[in-house]
Design a protein around this motif. Structure first.
Motif, PDB file in Angstrom:
ATOM      1  N   UNK A  55       7.735 -15.830  15.663  1.00  0.00           N
ATOM      2  CA  UNK A  55       7.686 -17.094  14.932  1.00  0.00           C
ATOM      3  C   UNK A  55       6.320 -17.284  14.274  1.00  0.00           C
ATOM      4  N   UNK A  56       5.257 -16.850  14.955  1.00  0.00           N
ATOM      5  CA  UNK A  56       3.916 -16.940  14.385  1.00  0.00           C
ATOM      6  C   UNK A  56       3.764 -15.996  13.192  1.00  0.00           C
ATOM      7  N   UNK A  57       4.440 -14.842  13.252  1.00  0.00           N
ATOM      8  CA  UNK A  57       4.444 -13.922  12.109  1.00  0.00           C
ATOM      9  C   UNK A  57       5.051 -14.608  10.885  1.00  0.00           C
ATOM     10  N   UNK A  58       6.193 -15.272  11.089  1.00  0.00           N
ATOM     11  CA  UNK A  58       6.845 -15.971   9.987  1.00  0.00           C
ATOM     12  C   UNK A  58       5.948 -17.085   9.453  1.00  0.00           C
ATOM     13  N   UNK A  59       5.333 -17.834  10.361  1.00  0.00           N
ATOM     14  CA  UNK A  59       4.432 -18.911   9.950  1.00  0.00           C
ATOM     15  C   UNK A  59       3.237 -18.366   9.177  1.00  0.00           C
ATOM     16  N   UNK A  60       2.720 -17.229   9.629  1.00  0.00           N
ATOM     17  CA  UNK A  60       1.591 -16.567   8.966  1.00  0.00           C
ATOM     18  C   UNK A  60       1.960 -16.186   7.529  1.00  0.00           C
ATOM     19  N   UNK A  61       3.124 -15.565   7.352  1.00  0.00           N
ATOM     20  CA  UNK A  61       3.579 -15.162   6.017  1.00  0.00           C
ATOM     21  C   UNK A  61       3.888 -16.387   5.162  1.00  0.00           C
ATOM     22  N   UNK A  62       4.511 -17.400   5.775  1.00  0.00           N
ATOM     23  CA  UNK A  62       4.854 -18.620   5.048  1.00  0.00           C
ATOM     24  C   UNK A  62       3.606 -19.296   4.491  1.00  0.00           C
ATOM     25  N   UNK A  63       2.551 -19.359   5.281  1.00  0.00           N
ATOM     26  CA  UNK A  63       1.306 -19.982   4.830  1.00  0.00           C
ATOM     27  C   UNK A  63       0.706 -19.239   3.644  1.00  0.00           C
ATOM     28  N   UNK A  64       0.889 -17.923   3.616  1.00  0.00           N
ATOM     29  CA  UNK A  64       0.402 -17.129   2.481  1.00  0.00           C
ATOM     30  C   UNK A  64       1.225 -17.442   1.236  1.00  0.00           C
ATOM     31  N   UNK A  65       2.563 -17.393   1.376  1.00  0.00           N
ATOM     32  CA  UNK A  65       3.453 -17.595   0.231  1.00  0.00           C
ATOM     33  C   UNK A  65       3.266 -18.973  -0.398  1.00  0.00           C
ATOM     34  N   UNK A  67       1.523  -8.587   6.434  1.00  0.00           N
ATOM     35  CA  UNK A  67       2.427  -8.513   7.588  1.00  0.00           C
ATOM     36  C   UNK A  67       2.036  -7.362   8.511  1.00  0.00           C
ATOM     37  N   UNK A  68       1.673  -6.218   7.931  1.00  0.00           N
ATOM     38  CA  UNK A  68       1.242  -5.065   8.739  1.00  0.00           C
ATOM     39  C   UNK A  68      -0.026  -5.409   9.521  1.00  0.00           C
ATOM     40  N   UNK A  69      -0.940  -6.102   8.881  1.00  0.00           N
ATOM     41  CA  UNK A  69      -2.178  -6.501   9.568  1.00  0.00           C
ATOM     42  C   UNK A  69      -1.865  -7.397  10.763  1.00  0.00           C
ATOM     43  N   UNK A  70      -0.959  -8.354  10.570  1.00  0.00           N
ATOM     44  CA  UNK A  70      -0.566  -9.243  11.666  1.00  0.00           C
ATOM     45  C   UNK A  70       0.099  -8.445  12.783  1.00  0.00           C
ATOM     46  N   UNK A 110      10.512  -3.944   6.429  1.00  0.00           N
ATOM     47  CA  UNK A 110       9.418  -4.020   7.395  1.00  0.00           C
ATOM     48  C   UNK A 110       9.495  -5.283   8.239  1.00  0.00           C
ATOM     49  N   UNK A 111       9.792  -6.399   7.595  1.00  0.00           N
ATOM     50  CA  UNK A 111       9.869  -7.663   8.315  1.00  0.00           C
ATOM     51  C   UNK A 111      10.986  -7.620   9.357  1.00  0.00           C
ATOM     52  N   UNK A 112      12.102  -6.991   9.000  1.00  0.00           N
ATOM     53  CA  UNK A 112      13.210  -6.819   9.951  1.00  0.00           C
ATOM     54  C   UNK A 112      12.752  -5.994  11.148  1.00  0.00           C
ATOM     55  N   UNK A 113      12.039  -4.902  10.888  1.00  0.00           N
ATOM     56  CA  UNK A 113      11.525  -4.041  11.967  1.00  0.00           C
ATOM     57  C   UNK A 113      10.588  -4.822  12.881  1.00  0.00           C
ATOM     58  N   UNK A 114       9.733  -5.639  12.304  1.00  0.00           N
ATOM     59  CA  UNK A 114       8.771  -6.409  13.102  1.00  0.00           C
ATOM     60  C   UNK A 114       9.466  -7.474  13.952  1.00  0.00           C
ATOM     61  N   UNK A 115      10.441  -8.157  13.361  1.00  0.00           N
ATOM     62  CA  UNK A 115      11.175  -9.172  14.114  1.00  0.00           C
ATOM     63  C   UNK A 115      11.968  -8.526  15.251  1.00  0.00           C
ATOM     64  N   UNK A 116      12.510  -7.339  14.998  1.00  0.00           N
ATOM     65  CA  UNK A 116      13.320  -6.644  16.006  1.00  0.00           C
ATOM     66  C   UNK A 116      12.480  -5.885  17.020  1.00  0.00           C
ATOM     67  N   UNK A 117      11.202  -5.641  16.721  1.00  0.00           N
ATOM     68  CA  UNK A 117      10.361  -4.789  17.556  1.00  0.00           C
ATOM     69  C   UNK A 117      10.336  -5.198  19.031  1.00  0.00           C
ATOM     70  N   UNK A 118      10.214  -6.497  19.355  1.00  0.00           N
ATOM     71  CA  UNK A 118      10.153  -6.876  20.777  1.00  0.00           C
ATOM     72  C   UNK A 118      11.408  -6.530  21.567  1.00  0.00           C
TER      73      UNK A 118
END
Length: 439
Positions: free
Chosen positions: A11-21, A105-108, A346-354
């Motif tokens: 969720x923080x990843x999404x918030x991080x990207x959202x703040x950029x966009x 996203x990769x940096x996060x 990539x975003x799908x991979x990151x969300x699914x990673x856990x």
């Protein structure tokens, strides 16, 4: 508790990207003019980005209607934005926006997730491919054409990616005119190299200047090399030795290239390793890992095999998310679609990673190990990926939790040792704008 924690990180990843966009800085950087996206339109800057990363495959109008159906919680598809309005809007958006988002996203991901490593290294593979592009004059003039054995010449672009093979992340992706060679694209990727990276290369890449460039970045490498390439590798192959420390000198062309890119061309101390194959043949690897105690000979067969996921990822790109199924007929739309889909993948991979480690725990008592079915994961993200940036934070956490639950149930067994002979396949047909599939 662990699952909730991982859900919070996503969720923080999404918030991080959202703040950029949604930032003014991002808008100013990635619009084509100061007047772009200033008026109150039905397809503003942020909504356009959300639409482009929605893993679209169908006709533009159909995708638009279903997009707004999902966003507006409608029971029936809605005609909110027309195809022509979308075409005008996308001209105002630079494709570099998606490259920027992917980089952020990769940096996060590496700052917040516990990424997998090999002996302390991030295993990075670089590999190239080609992709069909629209058969339009401007597009073919830009990317070039290739003449197949049968039929007319077709417009082709060269694709290259720098890929984290252990974590399934595309660190950098390039689509370019086919006349630009794979080694040249390789050097463009290396802007992103880090000291803890270990680069795995197929036999089309080895060159003295390539090795020198990797070393100059503080990184290491392991590459397959044709034993016929150089006298030093030919002698090693014929000697029958398992390994040997050698001094590799720069030939004339590499000296010229090293001067061009501003690196030294002093001889390099490298290691040649023989790996016996099941077929009875042997392949030769060349590596900067010269410490024979820390990196014994018998680890290199497995190490080089780690490169295979980058090959599989092209299958995902071409057959699963249909990266060649372009939504426009211009050079700009090709770049835009390509980088938008790489970011969405990539975003799908990151969300699914856990879920990967949870899958391993849940299926640990079975005869075979299991892994996430990435095709199904991408399918389940369709029409949800955009909602992650539109819905309130608490709703987003609920969406991610539901995605994780279905990802854990959507698995496939890992069957070690499966091999299939390579056969010459008939060239696949391209995607045709007038025959888009029903989504």
């Amino acid at each position: 508790m662990a699952r909730n924690l991982l859900c919070d990180i996503c969720a923080k990843l999404i918030e991080f990207i959202l703040n950029i966009i949604t930032s003014n800085q991002f808008l100013e950087k990635h619009r084509t003019s100061n007047k772009a996206f200033t008026r109150n339109r039905l397809l503003p800057f942020t909504t356009l980005i959300y639409f482009l990363i929605n893993l679209n495959k169908g006709s533009v109008q159909d995708e638009l209607d279903h997009f707004f159906k999902a966003v507006n919680r409608s029971d029936v598809a809605e005609r909110v934005v027309t195809n022509s309005a979308y075409t005008k809007a996308r001209k105002k958006l630079k494709y570099q926006a998606f490259i920027d988002l992917n980089s952020q996203a990769c940096r996060f991901f590496y700052d917040n997730f516990e990424s997998d490593k090999w002996k302390g290294f991030d295993l990075i593979a670089v590999d190239g491919s080609t992709g069909r592009v629209p058969n339009e004059y401007d597009v073919s003039e830009h990317f070039g054409r290739m003449k197949p054995n049968k039929g007319e010449a077709v417009p082709i672009a060269r694709i290259s990616q720098m890929f984290d093979v252990l974590n399934g992340i595309t660190l950098d992706a390039i689509i370019s005119p086919k006349e630009i060679g794979e080694r040249e694209l390789l050097s463009q990727h290396f802007v992103n190299l880090m000291p803890d990276d270990l680069v795995l290369l197929d036999r089309g890449y080895p060159a003295f200047w390539v090795f020198k460039l990797i070393s100059s970045m503080g990184s290491n490498f392991c590459a397959r090399v044709s034993y016929k390439s150089w006298d030093i590798t030919k002698k090693f192959h014929n000697s029958g030795k398992k390994e040997k420390i050698v001094e590799l000198k720069a030939p004339y062309q590499s000296i010229k290239k090293c001067k061009e890119i501003g690196i030294d061309f002093n001889p390099m101390k490298l290691r040649l390793v023989r790996v016996e194959l099941d077929t009875g043949d042997a392949e030769v690897l060349i590596t900067s890992l010269t410490d024979q105690e820390k990196f014994p000979h018998d680890i290199f067969g497995e190490l080089y095999h780690f490169r295979w996921p980058v090959e599989e990822d092209y299958k995902v790109m071409k057959s699963r998310i249909e990266v060649e199924n372009w939504s426009g007929q211009t050079v700009h739309s090709v770049y835009q679609d390509f980088h938008a889909k790489v970011f969405a993948k990539n975003l799908t991979t990151m969300i699914a990673y856990p879920t990967e480690k949870e899958i391993q725990r849940e299926y640990c008592e079975r005869e075979l190990a299991y892994q996430l079915n990435k095709t199904q994961a991408l399918s389940k993200m369709k029409d949800v990926i955009c909602l992650l940036f539109i819905r309130p934070t608490e709703v987003v956490k609920g969406l991610i939790t539901k995605l994780h639950e279905i990802f854990i149930k959507t698995v496939e067994p890992i069957r070690p040792g499966r091999k299939y002979p390579r056969t010459q396949k008939v060239q696949r047909k391209g995607f045709y704008p007038c025959y888009k599939p029903i989504r």
